[in-house]
Enzyme design. Structure first.
Site, PDB file in Angstrom:
ATOM      1  CG  HIS A 217      -1.572  -1.208   1.561  1.00  0.00           C
ATOM      2  ND1 HIS A 217      -1.034  -2.122   2.430  1.00  0.00           N
ATOM      3  CD2 HIS A 217      -2.742  -1.710   1.123  1.00  0.00           C
ATOM      4  CE1 HIS A 217      -1.858  -3.156   2.522  1.00  0.00           C
ATOM      5  NE2 HIS A 217      -2.898  -2.945   1.745  1.00  0.00           N
ATOM      6  N   GLY A 404     -14.805  13.298  11.630  1.00  0.00           N
ATOM      7  CA  GLY A 404     -16.196  13.772  11.660  1.00  0.00           C
ATOM      8  C   GLY A 404     -17.081  12.965  10.719  1.00  0.00           C
ATOM      9  CB  ILE A 405     -17.166  12.328   7.032  1.00  0.00           C
ATOM     10  CG1 ILE A 405     -15.691  12.039   6.780  1.00  0.00           C
ATOM     11  CG2 ILE A 405     -17.515  13.740   6.588  1.00  0.00           C
ATOM     12  CD1 ILE A 405     -15.342  11.993   5.307  1.00  0.00           C
ATOM     13  CB  THR A 446      -8.829   3.493  13.762  1.00  0.00           C
ATOM     14  OG1 THR A 446      -7.865   3.561  12.728  1.00  0.00           O
ATOM     15  CG2 THR A 446      -8.316   2.643  14.900  1.00  0.00           C
ATOM     16  CB  SER A 447     -12.913   6.215  15.370  1.00  0.00           C
ATOM     17  OG  SER A 447     -13.539   6.659  14.205  1.00  0.00           O
ATOM     18  N   GLY A 488      -7.143  -2.426  20.036  1.00  0.00           N
ATOM     19  CA  GLY A 488      -6.392  -1.299  19.486  1.00  0.00           C
ATOM     20  C   GLY A 488      -4.987  -1.191  20.054  1.00  0.00           C
ATOM     21  CG  ASP A 558      -7.358  11.389  20.032  1.00  0.00           C
ATOM     22  OD1 ASP A 558      -6.755  11.247  18.956  1.00  0.00           O
ATOM     23  OD2 ASP A 558      -8.285  10.652  20.406  1.00  0.00           O
TER      24      ASP A 558
END
Ligand code: ADP
Ligand code: MG
Length: 592
Positions: A217, A404-405, A446-447, A488, A558
């Site tokens: 990648h 945010g998105i 990740t979130s 995580g 964060d």
């Protein structure tokens, strides 16, 4: 350069549609990827592979008799979500348990592990072997942290051949682990790759230069040189791999499978010229070459580059467990070996029936609690919508600006799923579990995966009977907090959402233990989370994407910690309102 697409956002989905349409003899589509369209024997271990899309034939192209039973197919270069992995594994399971194998990347590990936990909780046995063949990506002492590249093929094949031969789950994983231990790869790149719709390549290599050790990648390599001759490249690849022979293997007389893999836009003819010299060098080193492979097995979109893999079947004089498995026939869309007997096709009605998950029965108290869950999810949506730009802005300072998105995609999907569950009569547990899965599935990033872990952990402590008490909620949050650190691997102080989640959870548990009601305990915990999230501004990130641009983020909190604090604060209000409403109802019925 990728030239053809419709909506770039639809590319991966449309690619899978077309792939399945062209290969119905082998695969059928299920949510999250593909499984075999042919019947596998009952009780056979199901080999489930996967990863991001953009690596064809990995991973969907490797599904069929003799190889994988299913492939979870994520978005371009993005790990499949937990839900995708789970759904593919459920569809692939033959009652003999599920064996997962995939390249070792943080996002994949997180999502495959979370899916594995869910399957185990349902009583489906699972084992995992991650592929770690890329010798450049970590030192020999740290080899379990290496990433997986073209060596996927050997580990997948050995696992699948063992499963096909009737091995049980433990034996399949033992052999796959041995195959991984015996697989080493090394790669180079001449150009980067451009994702559909992107104007810039994901990374570049200067004209006339070659990046040494580059990941699939665009992860950084170790060096750069002028592009060598084909023979000099062969010498480089062989020299590096012979410098790292697996433990206990005697080189002279060893049997190896060489795999020269093209990364997307290198010509086969160029690879054959390189392979000619590779074969000479390996033979000169005293190796016996078995079943050489030259072609595309794991690509990186249109990246120009190549890697050499050596799969050490046996050292000199060693009785090989791997060699007979390597001889097993394979028949998949992109990879064939030997001849596989004709296979019976799965009836489509059987295939679809197993995918409709039923809503478990719930009593009235739990259905009432499900309304509170729904109100809380609605609060999350409102909170994220209000702060979407701010969260994106903070994430852009050291991360990639999508927090945010991502949270918006996840929370909106969660609300739709929770609404549907409540409409279908679900209890609190099922409502929250559906919301959690939808979130992780749609959010990406990740979130998104971590929010799926948190909400699923809370759901697991609720029930579809009775009204959940404060202790159950606190226990669920504590399990979610542990789940996030397990998956995580971030600790308090690493500048992630863990910095807000841990004080939130400990304060909540502490307050509930000392007798506070849920609403009061939650409010105290939310205050602790808010203070802790603000304090992340002083920290340097040590995890996630932000790590590489760490210094920029000092002075900014964060984003994941901030969104968590905003959400739990808003939920405190929802809980207070729900409690008032319940109390009023109880008073009314007492007065009546
Ligand atoms: P991505 O980093 O994939 O773009 P988001 O932007 O949605 O995902 O989320 C970023 C947030 O995820 C970070 O601010 C941090 O709080 C959280 N995060 C990243 N990595 C980890 C981790 N390993 N453990 C816990 N939280 C993490
Ligand atoms: Mg981000």
């Amino acid at each position: 350069m990728t030239r053809l697409w419709n909506e770039p956002a639809d590319f991966a989905d449309e690619m899978i549609d077309g792939f399945v349409a062209a290969n119905e003899r082998y695969v059928r589509r299920v949510p999250g990827g593909v499984v075999r369209s042919t019947v596998s024997p009952a009780g056979q271990v199901a080999v489930v592979v996967g990863g991001g899309s953009g690596h064809y034939p990995a991973f969907g192209g490797l599904v069929g008799p003799g190889l994988a039973h299913g492939a979870a197919m994520g978005n371009l270069f993005a790990s499949p979500s937990t839900q995708q992995v789970y759904s593919v594994a459920k569809a692939a399971d033959n009652g003999g348990g599920v064996f997962f194998s995939y390249g070792n990347y943080a996002g994949d590990v997180l999502n495959f592990d979370a899916a594995q936990e869910r399957l185990r909780a349902e009583g489906i046995a699972c084992e995992t072997v991650t592929v770690t063949d890329d010798i450049v990506s970590a030192t020999p002492a740290d080899k379990h942290n290496r990433r997986g590249i073209a060596g996927d093929l050997t580990v997948f094949r050995i696992a699948a051949a063992a499963a096909e031969a009737g091995a049980d789950l433990a034996e399949v994983s033992r052999l796959a682990r041995l195959a991984n231990e015996r697989t080493r790869s090394f790669g180079v790149a001449f150009t980067g790759c451009t994702l559909p719709g992107a104007v810039e390549p994901l990374f570049t290599v200067p004209e006339g230069r070659m990046a040494i050790g580059l990941g699939i990648h665009g992860e950084p390599g170790i060096d750069e040189t002028d592009i060598p001759t084909a023979d000099a490249l062969a010498e480089l690849l062989v020299e590096r791999l012979l410098a790292e022979v697996p433990d206990g293997v005697e080189v002279a007389g060893a049997r190896v499978v060489p795999i020269l893999n093209g990364l997307g836009s290198l010509k086969y003819e160029e690879m054959f010229v390189v392979y000619r010299r590779i074969a000479q060098l390996l033979t000169d080193a005293g190796l016996e070459l078995v079943d050489p492979h030259v072609g595309e097995y794991c690509t990186s979109f249109d990246m120009a580059g190549t890697s050499l893999t050596l799969f050490w079947l046996a050292g000199a004089g060693e009785e090989s467990e791997l060699a007979p498995l390597w001889d097993a026939p394979v028949d998949t869309p992109a990879y064939r070996r030997g001849s596989v007997a004709p296979q019976q096709r799965v009836l489509v009605t059987d295939a679809t029936a197993d995918l409709v998950a039923e809503i478990p029965d719930a009593d009235e108290a739990s259905r009432a609690a499900a309304q509170t869950v729904l109100a809380a999810v609605r609060t999350i949506v409102d909170t994220v919508d209000t702060h979407v730009d701010e969260l994106g802005r903070i994430d852009a300072i050291a991360g990639d600006g999508d927090h945010g998105i991502g949270m918006q995609r996840g929370s909106h999907a969660a609300l739709a799923a929770a609404t549907a569950a409540v409409d279908a009569g679900a209890g609190a547990r099922t409502t929250l579990a559906r919301a959690a899965d939808a979130w992780a599935d749609k959010a990406g990033g990740t979130s998104g995966a971590l929010w799926g872990v948190i909400l699923n952990a809370v759901a697991a402590k609720l029930a579809d009977e009775g009204r959940p008490d404060a202790a159950a909620v606190a226990a669920g949050v504590a399990a979610g907090s542990r789940g996030v650190t397990d998956y995580g691997k971030a600790e308090v102080g690493d500048k992630t959402l863990v910095d807000a989640l841990v004080p939130f959870s400990t304060t909540l548990t502490g307050a509930v233990d000392s007798g506070a009601g849920l609403t009061d305990a939650w409010r105290a915990a939310a205050d602790a989370a808010t203070r802790a999230a603000a304090r992340t501004a002083e920290l340097l990130p040590r995890m996630g994407r932000a790590r590489t641009h760490g210094q920029n983020s000092v002075g900014t909190p964060d984003p994941g910690a901030i969104s968590l604090a905003l959400i739990v604060t808003a939920i405190a209000e929802t809980l207070a309102a729900e409690t008032r409403a319940t109390d009023d109802n109880e008073k009314e019925s007492a007065n009546a």
